[in-house]
Design a protein around this motif. Structure first.
Motif, short mmCIF file in Angstrom:
data_model
loop_
_atom_site.label_atom_id
_atom_site.label_comp_id
_atom_site.label_asym_id
_atom_site.label_seq_id
_atom_site.Cartn_x
_atom_site.Cartn_y
_atom_site.Cartn_z
N TYR A 107 -12.29 -1.41 1.99
CA TYR A 107 -11.57 -0.58 2.94
C TYR A 107 -10.67 0.46 2.36
CZ TYR A 107 -8.91 0.83 6.90
OH TYR A 107 -8.61 1.63 8.05
N LEU A 108 -10.09 0.09 1.47
CA LEU A 108 -9.20 0.88 0.53
C LEU A 108 -9.56 1.70 -0.71
CD1 LEU A 108 -5.94 -1.45 0.60
CD2 LEU A 108 -6.37 0.39 2.06
N PHE A 109 -10.87 1.44 -0.83
CA PHE A 109 -11.40 2.13 -1.99
C PHE A 109 -11.59 3.68 -1.93
CE2 PHE A 109 -15.06 3.95 -4.07
CZ PHE A 109 -15.14 3.53 -5.48
N PRO A 110 -11.85 4.22 -0.64
CA PRO A 110 -11.53 5.53 -0.67
C PRO A 110 -10.23 6.41 -0.90
CG PRO A 110 -12.80 4.92 1.14
CD PRO A 110 -12.29 3.82 0.73
N ARG A 111 -9.31 5.55 -0.65
CA ARG A 111 -7.77 5.74 -1.24
C ARG A 111 -7.41 5.64 -2.49
NH1 ARG A 111 -4.64 3.26 3.69
NH2 ARG A 111 -2.79 3.79 2.35
N LYS A 112 -8.51 4.99 -3.21
CA LYS A 112 -8.42 4.73 -4.57
C LYS A 112 -7.07 3.81 -4.85
CE LYS A 112 -10.11 9.01 -6.48
NZ LYS A 112 -10.58 9.35 -5.37
N ILE A 113 -7.14 2.93 -3.91
CA ILE A 113 -5.97 1.59 -3.95
C ILE A 113 -6.69 0.41 -4.61
CG2 ILE A 113 -4.46 0.32 -2.71
CD1 ILE A 113 -3.89 2.58 -0.84
N LYS A 114 -6.12 0.05 -5.86
CA LYS A 114 -6.81 -1.27 -6.35
C LYS A 114 -6.37 -2.42 -5.58
CE LYS A 114 -4.97 -0.58 -10.27
NZ LYS A 114 -4.13 0.76 -10.46
N VAL A 115 -7.34 -3.34 -5.33
CA VAL A 115 -7.04 -4.72 -4.86
C VAL A 115 -7.50 -5.87 -5.81
CG1 VAL A 115 -7.50 -6.09 -2.79
CG2 VAL A 115 -7.38 -3.85 -2.34
N ASN A 116 -6.60 -6.76 -5.93
CA ASN A 116 -7.10 -7.67 -6.68
C ASN A 116 -6.71 -9.19 -6.20
OD1 ASN A 116 -5.32 -5.56 -8.50
ND2 ASN A 116 -6.95 -5.93 -9.58
N VAL A 117 -7.41 -10.34 -6.67
CA VAL A 117 -7.11 -11.49 -6.37
C VAL A 117 -7.04 -12.47 -7.64
CG1 VAL A 117 -7.99 -13.75 -5.24
CG2 VAL A 117 -8.28 -11.63 -4.09
N ILE A 118 -5.96 -13.12 -7.79
CA ILE A 118 -5.82 -14.12 -8.69
C ILE A 118 -6.30 -15.38 -8.40
CG2 ILE A 118 -4.33 -14.94 -10.45
CD1 ILE A 118 -4.24 -11.81 -10.54
N VAL A 119 -7.28 -15.82 -8.83
CA VAL A 119 -7.90 -17.16 -8.58
C VAL A 119 -7.53 -18.22 -9.41
CG1 VAL A 119 -9.92 -18.33 -8.10
CG2 VAL A 119 -9.99 -16.06 -7.47
N ALA A 120 -6.42 -18.85 -9.09
CA ALA A 120 -5.68 -19.72 -9.99
C ALA A 120 -6.30 -21.08 -9.89
CB ALA A 120 -4.20 -19.68 -9.96
N GLY A 121 -6.11 -21.74 -11.09
CA GLY A 121 -6.47 -23.32 -11.08
C GLY A 121 -5.03 -23.86 -10.88
#
Length: 243
Positions: A168-182
């Protein structure tokens, strides 16, 4: 000199969030808005670590108090460049099966609370300096397992929400990350019978948060990277045999 960016940390009293707060200030020279239900513990952490108080604004934030989220965001002293969602709550799976209040609390903290506040942040197109949103998720959300499927289901929903938000935020060039932690050595896992050789320190996860760039799924630690890929590929009949 590095640009003095503003980082909003939601659930800032978690062990990982506090380490990230320290790294953002000491190594990036960023300004932090640290938001949590327990503001006294945050003040104590800032004082104990000799962090510059002019770099940290501590605010009350309850992920489960959905009605307060719009007012909380509107009253921020500055709109953020970076948002980190680190709020967490853990209830033993057997207890959660018998006590819906505990199960529901995990749903509210990990999923509903995130959707509530992050929807508000995402829809504020007046904040043209928003550049990144980072969420702290878990490998428990990769596949359903009988020992922790209620907690895991909330993290799975959290990760899927972030995946859609990224698009959804890609057109606004906003990075989205998920830290998948153990497994993280933290107050939330204290007392649990976890494999010592797989335990990761909060600072290690926090550095993955601070360094997050374009990659969506980030799995800190080479052992957990291997486990992540194995879990994704295992056929369901083998997953069913896992604890």
């Amino acid at each position: 000199m590095t640009e003095n960016k503003v980082v909003l940390i939601l659930g800032a009293n978690s062990d990982v969030a506090k380490e990230a707060l320290k790294i953002y200030i000491q190594e990036k020279n960023y300004t932090i808005i640290a938001a949590s239900r327990n503001i006294d513990q945050l003040r104590e952490y800032v004082a104990t670590n000799d962090l510059p108080t002019e770099k940290v604004k501590i605010l009350k934030f309850d992920a489960t108090d959905f009605d307060s989220h719009k007012q909380f965001y509107d009253r921020l002293p500055a709109k953020p460049h970076i948002v980190v969602y680190a709020a967490g709550y853990l209830k033993d799976n057997e207890e959660a099966l018998r006590d819906f209040d505990g199960a529901f609390q995990m749903m509210k903290v990990h999923y509903a609370g995130a959707v509530s506040i992050l929807n508000i942040i995402c829809m504020d197109e007046t904040n043209n300096r928003l550049e990144q949103i980072i969420g702290l998720s878990s490998l428990s959300g990769v596949r359903g397992r009988k020992s922790n499927f209620i907690y895991g289901s909330t993290k799975a929903a959290f990760t899927q929400y972030f995946a859609g938000m990224r698009q959804y935020l890609f057109p606004r060039k906003i990075k989205v990350n998920v830290i998948v932690a153990g497994y993280i050595r933290s107050k939330m896992t204290e007392g649990l019978d976890l494999t010592e050789s797989l335990m990761l320190e909060p600072e290690f996860i926090a550095r993955a948060v601070v360094k997050a760039n374009k990659k969506f799924i980030i799995v800190p630690g080479y052992k957990w990277k291997a486990i992540y890929h194995i879990l994704r590929m295992l056929p369901e009949q083998l997953v069913a045999r896992l604890p």
